[in-house]
Design a protein around this motif. Structure first.
Motif, PDB file in Angstrom:
ATOM      1  N   PHE A  50       1.045  -1.084  -0.036  1.00 31.45           N
ATOM      2  CA  PHE A  50      -0.040   0.065  -0.179  1.00 31.45           C
ATOM      3  C   PHE A  50       0.582   1.004   0.034  1.00 31.45           C
ATOM      4  O   PHE A  50       0.658   2.119  -0.817  1.00 31.45           O
ATOM      5  CB  PHE A  50      -0.889   0.142   1.179  1.00 31.45           C
ATOM      6  CG  PHE A  50      -1.978   1.193   1.284  1.00 31.45           C
ATOM      7  CD1 PHE A  50      -2.933   1.082   0.283  1.00 31.45           C
ATOM      8  CD2 PHE A  50      -1.876   2.056   2.085  1.00 31.45           C
ATOM      9  CE1 PHE A  50      -3.889   2.159   0.570  1.00 31.45           C
ATOM     10  CE2 PHE A  50      -2.626   3.223   2.064  1.00 31.45           C
ATOM     11  CZ  PHE A  50      -3.665   3.116   1.391  1.00 31.45           C
ATOM     12  N   PHE A  98      -3.252  12.595  -6.752  1.00 34.04           N
ATOM     13  CA  PHE A  98      -3.746  11.644  -5.905  1.00 34.04           C
ATOM     14  C   PHE A  98      -5.142  11.279  -6.218  1.00 34.04           C
ATOM     15  O   PHE A  98      -5.724  10.182  -6.017  1.00 34.04           O
ATOM     16  CB  PHE A  98      -3.326  11.947  -4.436  1.00 34.04           C
ATOM     17  CG  PHE A  98      -2.059  11.614  -3.931  1.00 34.04           C
ATOM     18  CD1 PHE A  98      -1.834  10.381  -3.521  1.00 34.04           C
ATOM     19  CD2 PHE A  98      -0.842  12.462  -4.298  1.00 34.04           C
ATOM     20  CE1 PHE A  98      -0.471   9.927  -3.121  1.00 34.04           C
ATOM     21  CE2 PHE A  98       0.354  12.062  -3.964  1.00 34.04           C
ATOM     22  CZ  PHE A  98       0.692  10.705  -3.465  1.00 34.04           C
ATOM     23  N   PHE A 113      -6.752   7.744  -6.631  1.00 35.12           N
ATOM     24  CA  PHE A 113      -7.656   7.201  -5.840  1.00 35.12           C
ATOM     25  C   PHE A 113      -8.762   6.471  -6.642  1.00 35.12           C
ATOM     26  O   PHE A 113      -9.316   5.790  -6.205  1.00 35.12           O
ATOM     27  CB  PHE A 113      -8.054   8.428  -4.644  1.00 35.12           C
ATOM     28  CG  PHE A 113      -7.019   8.539  -3.725  1.00 35.12           C
ATOM     29  CD1 PHE A 113      -6.144   7.657  -3.328  1.00 35.12           C
ATOM     30  CD2 PHE A 113      -7.004   9.769  -3.155  1.00 35.12           C
ATOM     31  CE1 PHE A 113      -5.200   7.944  -2.589  1.00 35.12           C
ATOM     32  CE2 PHE A 113      -6.151   9.931  -2.037  1.00 35.12           C
ATOM     33  CZ  PHE A 113      -5.189   9.197  -1.834  1.00 35.12           C
ATOM     34  N   PRO A 122      -9.442   1.655 -10.517  1.00 32.99           N
ATOM     35  CA  PRO A 122      -9.709   0.449  -9.790  1.00 32.99           C
ATOM     36  C   PRO A 122      -8.584  -0.125  -9.278  1.00 32.99           C
ATOM     37  O   PRO A 122      -8.898  -1.034  -8.195  1.00 32.99           O
ATOM     38  CB  PRO A 122     -10.002  -0.445 -11.061  1.00 32.99           C
ATOM     39  CG  PRO A 122     -10.626   0.473 -12.006  1.00 32.99           C
ATOM     40  CD  PRO A 122      -9.719   1.852 -11.843  1.00 32.99           C
ATOM     41  N   PHE A 146      -6.258   1.133  -7.365  1.00 34.57           N
ATOM     42  CA  PHE A 146      -6.186   1.642  -5.995  1.00 34.57           C
ATOM     43  C   PHE A 146      -7.368   1.073  -5.144  1.00 34.57           C
ATOM     44  O   PHE A 146      -7.185   0.578  -3.830  1.00 34.57           O
ATOM     45  CB  PHE A 146      -6.357   3.268  -5.986  1.00 34.57           C
ATOM     46  CG  PHE A 146      -6.119   3.696  -4.606  1.00 34.57           C
ATOM     47  CD1 PHE A 146      -4.852   3.772  -3.739  1.00 34.57           C
ATOM     48  CD2 PHE A 146      -7.222   3.857  -3.787  1.00 34.57           C
ATOM     49  CE1 PHE A 146      -4.624   4.248  -2.511  1.00 34.57           C
ATOM     50  CE2 PHE A 146      -6.991   4.467  -2.319  1.00 34.57           C
ATOM     51  CZ  PHE A 146      -5.818   4.628  -1.986  1.00 34.57           C
ATOM     52  N   GLY A 147      -8.572   0.787  -5.792  1.00 31.72           N
ATOM     53  CA  GLY A 147      -9.633   0.277  -4.974  1.00 31.72           C
ATOM     54  C   GLY A 147      -9.207  -1.184  -4.415  1.00 31.72           C
ATOM     55  O   GLY A 147      -9.603  -1.690  -3.330  1.00 31.72           O
ATOM     56  N   GLU A 148      -8.594  -1.794  -5.518  1.00 36.99           N
ATOM     57  CA  GLU A 148      -8.097  -3.330  -5.097  1.00 36.99           C
ATOM     58  C   GLU A 148      -7.145  -3.365  -4.053  1.00 36.99           C
ATOM     59  O   GLU A 148      -7.172  -4.000  -3.174  1.00 36.99           O
ATOM     60  CB  GLU A 148      -7.457  -3.824  -6.556  1.00 36.99           C
ATOM     61  CG  GLU A 148      -7.338  -5.105  -6.337  1.00 36.99           C
ATOM     62  CD  GLU A 148      -8.483  -5.948  -6.579  1.00 36.99           C
ATOM     63  OE1 GLU A 148      -8.477  -7.159  -5.655  1.00 36.99           O
ATOM     64  OE2 GLU A 148      -9.800  -5.650  -6.797  1.00 36.99           O
ATOM     65  N   LEU A 179      -6.612  -1.135  -1.712  1.00 37.85           N
ATOM     66  CA  LEU A 179      -7.140  -0.437  -0.559  1.00 37.85           C
ATOM     67  C   LEU A 179      -7.889  -1.884   0.007  1.00 37.85           C
ATOM     68  O   LEU A 179      -7.846  -2.036   1.456  1.00 37.85           O
ATOM     69  CB  LEU A 179      -8.303   0.627  -0.805  1.00 37.85           C
ATOM     70  CG  LEU A 179      -8.852   1.176   0.268  1.00 37.85           C
ATOM     71  CD1 LEU A 179      -7.650   2.010   0.947  1.00 37.85           C
ATOM     72  CD2 LEU A 179      -9.619   2.231  -0.084  1.00 37.85           C
ATOM     73  N   LYS A 180      -8.696  -2.790  -0.946  1.00 33.36           N
ATOM     74  CA  LYS A 180      -9.371  -3.617  -0.434  1.00 33.36           C
ATOM     75  C   LYS A 180      -8.278  -4.811   0.433  1.00 33.36           C
ATOM     76  O   LYS A 180      -8.575  -5.348   1.442  1.00 33.36           O
ATOM     77  CB  LYS A 180      -9.883  -4.397  -1.518  1.00 33.36           C
ATOM     78  CG  LYS A 180     -10.952  -5.640  -1.272  1.00 33.36           C
ATOM     79  CD  LYS A 180     -11.219  -6.407  -2.180  1.00 33.36           C
ATOM     80  CE  LYS A 180     -10.426  -7.217  -3.071  1.00 33.36           C
ATOM     81  NZ  LYS A 180     -10.939  -8.113  -4.067  1.00 33.36           N
ATOM     82  N   LEU A 209      -6.966  -3.675   3.676  1.00 30.75           N
ATOM     83  CA  LEU A 209      -7.988  -3.612   4.604  1.00 30.75           C
ATOM     84  C   LEU A 209      -8.294  -5.161   5.025  1.00 30.75           C
ATOM     85  O   LEU A 209      -8.425  -5.471   6.371  1.00 30.75           O
ATOM     86  CB  LEU A 209      -9.287  -3.130   4.244  1.00 30.75           C
ATOM     87  CG  LEU A 209     -10.555  -3.037   5.362  1.00 30.75           C
ATOM     88  CD1 LEU A 209     -10.212  -2.180   6.512  1.00 30.75           C
ATOM     89  CD2 LEU A 209     -11.765  -2.494   4.597  1.00 30.75           C
ATOM     90  N   GLU A 210      -8.246  -5.836   4.203  1.00 34.03           N
ATOM     91  CA  GLU A 210      -8.631  -7.294   4.367  1.00 34.03           C
ATOM     92  C   GLU A 210      -7.483  -7.913   5.034  1.00 34.03           C
ATOM     93  O   GLU A 210      -7.642  -8.690   6.241  1.00 34.03           O
ATOM     94  CB  GLU A 210      -8.833  -8.105   3.125  1.00 34.03           C
ATOM     95  CG  GLU A 210      -9.261  -9.725   3.283  1.00 34.03           C
ATOM     96  CD  GLU A 210      -9.386 -10.451   2.156  1.00 34.03           C
ATOM     97  OE1 GLU A 210      -8.425  -9.965   1.180  1.00 34.03           O
ATOM     98  OE2 GLU A 210      -9.821 -11.466   2.129  1.00 34.03           O
TER      99      GLU A 210
END
Lengths: 397, 369
Positions: free
Chosen positions: A250, A298, A302, A305, A307-309, A311-312, A315-316
């Motif tokens: 990250f 940024f 942000f 997709p 970055f979304g990945e 982030l997921k 977090l996981e």
């Protein structure tokens, strides 16, 4: 193995030579020597050995050879009556000791335990040398390694060692080899300018090594009375390593555009200062440029997709570690008089269901009796409370 | 919800328009004096950071949910009661943050009878509260209580942000109790790539979040909000504060806003899970597929007059989430009002008092005859 000396030879030596320069019991045929003659070849051999010492990997063996030869040639003491047997025992012991040392020297000189073949060679050498040592030390008949009980035992032992070696090379060696790569990557990372790619490579190598070796062991199911806690500790450790990995990835994702943005900002800000005039207005421009450049760059990242990945994933990993860690803590708390979250959650669930049931019954009663004054509050915990006058309290805690 | 870009950031208030040469010593001297003055401001008796100062009374409480009625200031009430449903995220006193820009005070001054729901601060015991509990339980009971107290047969429901989404669901399930529906910065269509929350929420393992955390911590939500624009919200905003620290009025309002932004209740786990999954991830509400308990929410059941207000620069609830909502409802009297401001600017900007509040109150009064 030295041959037992004869009384005649001993007698000759006693007559013609000083005690410290007696003829060797072996190899010199009993010829008397004076001290100078005796010392010369000794120094010769010593010099030969010392020459090879600094750089020669076989120095150890040379040392042994030198000692062996010198003992044989120059170190036979003058024997007196009654001393012969004692000397023989000492000489034999010394000989055995030297032989054992030779076995060790052979092993250490030949074994390169970086490969399975090396391990096998080491074992073969060990067996062969021990065969010799055992036979001399204990006077046992030379064991037949091709058959018989000892042969079977040694073969079993050899196979066992091979199997262990195979396991070692499959499971531990990748991690060890990987450390070599890690050292290289770390060296690269620390060289020259900061480079996120180098950091990424370093970390990727580390994780690869972990996954191929230690990570596998942490997933092995535990057994026995401590099974549960061990399982949880292993899972927690594994989850922590993965969490660190995810955080690292990250940070990498944030680092790359950060670096690009700084470069872009540097170019643009140079234009602001080009005329050499430094005013407050220019400083404001400079500051706004900084914030706007970062914000825009940024924001664009942000909303991708990718970055979304990440982030997921981060977090996981974080949640997974938290969950595993809590499981360990709860397990440890079981033996204490402290209630755990899982236990209290069960109570909360019960309370939730009970409250819901009460509210349903309350509505049912209200509908049947048509008593408007029977409000929810009277049945769910606020009984007797008058609506409080709370001027200025709306929204406050 | 966090603060969006506001006028608080950037250059000092009343900064000179001249272009003096940049003198480091002079600037340092000026800066030091400003900080010293700032300390005076922060310790001054004039420091007033109280929020929610409009007088109100508690009229109902169920578990942690409370209903407050604001004390009317006009003898003659112009409308049936207005019940305001704010989001579960952050607190409803955003509408009464500072006395001179209070939405609540404005409505009271227009003779509107205002009730507001305070959802409270969920604690671990509330983790199993579902979306159905909020809509069919707490919100429905709030509506019933306000109707009972006022003697009205219908009320005006004003929903804000997530509270607006709840209001939409409720109005579709119980249209007979709602005279008018007002939605303000309310997400209904969640399928858009124009909002970071919409994009990021798609990937969330909501089950795992709730399974691990129970309730979703307010700080967890705040980290997400700050991440949306870290340079403004973590850096620029405080530089703006520092540059204006000698301005008493600025400091008062800044501190109030900070108080509100980080006054973030935890989210009841089960409800949060369903809301993110069914709305953000599956976008069921706009498709008339959302279930509340065993009932399906059909937007066509919304037949009362609807006013839909949204902010054109809203980065939390992008216009794409709100704009088309009225196209999916059964009402014939429906109005859209957009304003060039942000998510919070709707309530606290100068425009709020001059344009947005008048529009809202006029619309309500007109439909209350």
């Amino acid at each position: 193995m030295p041959k037992k000396n004869t009384a005649n030879n001993s007698k000759k030596a006693e007559d013609t030579a000083p005690p410290f320069a007696t003829p060797c019991r072996h190899g010199m045929g009993g010829t008397p020597r004076d001290s100078a003659n005796a010392a010369n070849p000794w120094f010769e051999m010593w010099s030969k050995y010392m020459e090879s010492f600094p750089s020669n990997p076989d120095s150890g063996q040379n040392w042994f050879k030198m000692c062996d030869e010198m003992t044989r040639k120059f170190c036979t003491p003058p024997l007196t009556d009654g001393m012969d047997d004692l000397y023989q025992k000492v000489a034999d012991a010394s000989d055995i000791y030297i032989k054992m040392f030779k076995s060790w020297a052979d092993i250490s000189g030949n074994v390169k335990p970086s490969r399975l073949g090396g391990m096998k060679n080491m074992f073969d050498l060990l067996m062969n040398s021990q065969k010799d040592v055992f036979s001399r030390l204990f006077g046992l008949p030379t064991p037949d390694f091709a058959g018989g009980n000892i042969g079977e035992w040694t073969e079993t032992a050899r196979k066992s060692l091979e199997n262990f070696s195979q396991f070692y090379f499959q499971n531990c060696q990748p991690f060890i080899d990987n450390w070599s790569n890690i050292s290289t990557e770390m060296g690269e990372m620390l060289k020259g300018k900061a480079d996120p790619e180098k950091y990424k490579n370093f970390y990727a190598t580390w994780v690869k090594g972990y996954e191929s070796a230690v990570g596998k062991f942490l997933k092995i199911p535990s057994v026995g009375p401590s099974r549960q806690i061990l399982d949880k500790i292993n899972k927690s450790l594994d989850a922590f390593i993965k969490y660190c990995g995810a955080i690292s990835d990250f940070n990498m994702v944030l680092y790359a555009p950060g670096k690009e943005t700084i470069e872009e900002f540097a170019k643009k800000s140079a234009a602001i200062a080009q005329d050499g005039q430094f005013t407050q207005e220019k400083y404001k421009q400079f500051y706004d440029l900084l914030i706007n450049t970062f914000e825009e760059r940024f924001y664009q990242m942000f909303k991708t997709p990718a970055f979304g990945e990440i982030l997921k994933t981060t977090l996981e990993a974080s949640l997974n570690f938290r969950k595993q860690h809590f499981a360990v803590v709860e397990e440890l708390l079981k033996s204490t008089p402290i209630i755990t979250r899982s236990e209290i959650d069960d109570v909360y669930r019960e309370l939730y269901d009970l409250k819901k049931r009460i509210k349903e019954l309350e509505k049912l009663i209200n509908n049947r009796t048509n008593l408007p004054e029977l409000t929810l509050r009277t049945l769910t915990g606020s009984q007797g409370e008058n609506p409080e006058r709370a001027a200025g309290q709306a929204g406050k805690k | 919800m966090p603060e969006e870009k506001t006028a608080t950031s950037g250059s000092p208030v009343g900064a000179t328009q001249e272009k003096p040469k940049f003198n480091v010593n002079e600037e340092l001297d000026r800066f030091q004096k400003r900080l010293i003055r700032g300390m005076e401001v922060l310790t001054s008796p004039l420091l007033d950071v109280e929020v929610a100062t409009t007088p109100s009374e508690l009229v109902y409480q169920e578990d942690k949910m409370r209903i407050f009625r604001y004390i009317p200031v006009q003898k003659k009430l112009q409308t049936p009661p207005v019940l305001i449903s704010y989001a579960l995220v952050n607190r409803q006193y955003m509408l009464d943050l500072q006395p001179d820009r209070s939405v609540i005070r404005y409505l009271l001054n227009q003779g509107i009878d205002v009730y507001i729901i305070d959802w409270g601060y969920p604690t671990p015991i509330d983790r199993y509260i579902t979306l159905e509990d909020y809509i069919e339980g707490y919100l429905n009971n709030a509506v019933e209580e306000v109707l009972r107290r006022s003697g009205a047969s219908k009320l005006n429901l004003v929903g804000i942000c997530q509270g607006g989404t709840f209001s939409v669901m409720y109005s579709a399930l119980h249209p007979e109790k709602i005279k008018n529906l007002v939605t303000i910065v309310t997400p209904v269509d969640f399928d858009t790539d124009t909002g970071l929350l919409n994009i990021w929420s798609r990937n969330l393992y909501v089950d795992k979040v709730v399974d691990t955390m129970g309730n979703v911590p307010g700080d967890f939500m705040n980290v997400g909000f700050l991440l949306m624009n870290p340079f403004r919200l973590v850096l620029d905003k405080y530089i703006g504060f520092m540059l204006n620290i000698d301005d008493q009025n600025f400091v008062n309002n800044f501190v109030r806003m900070e108080k509100w932004i980080f006054d973030s209740p935890d989210q009841a786990g089960e409800c949060w899970k369903q809301f993110i999954r069914d709305c953000y991830q599956k976008n069921l509400l706009i498709q008339n597929k959302l279930k509340v308990g065993d009932k399906t929410v059909n937007l066509q059941n919304i037949t009362m007059p609807v006013l839909n207000i949204f902010a054109e620069y809203d980065h939390l609830v992008p216009p794409a989430c709100s704009r088309n909502f009225t196209e999916h409802i059964g009402s014939t009297d429906k109005e859209i009002a957009s304003f060039p401001t942000g998510h919070i600017g709707i309530f606290v900007s100068a425009r709020s008092q001059k344009e947005i509040c008048p529009r809202l109150s006029e619309w309500l009064i007109k439909r209350s005859e």
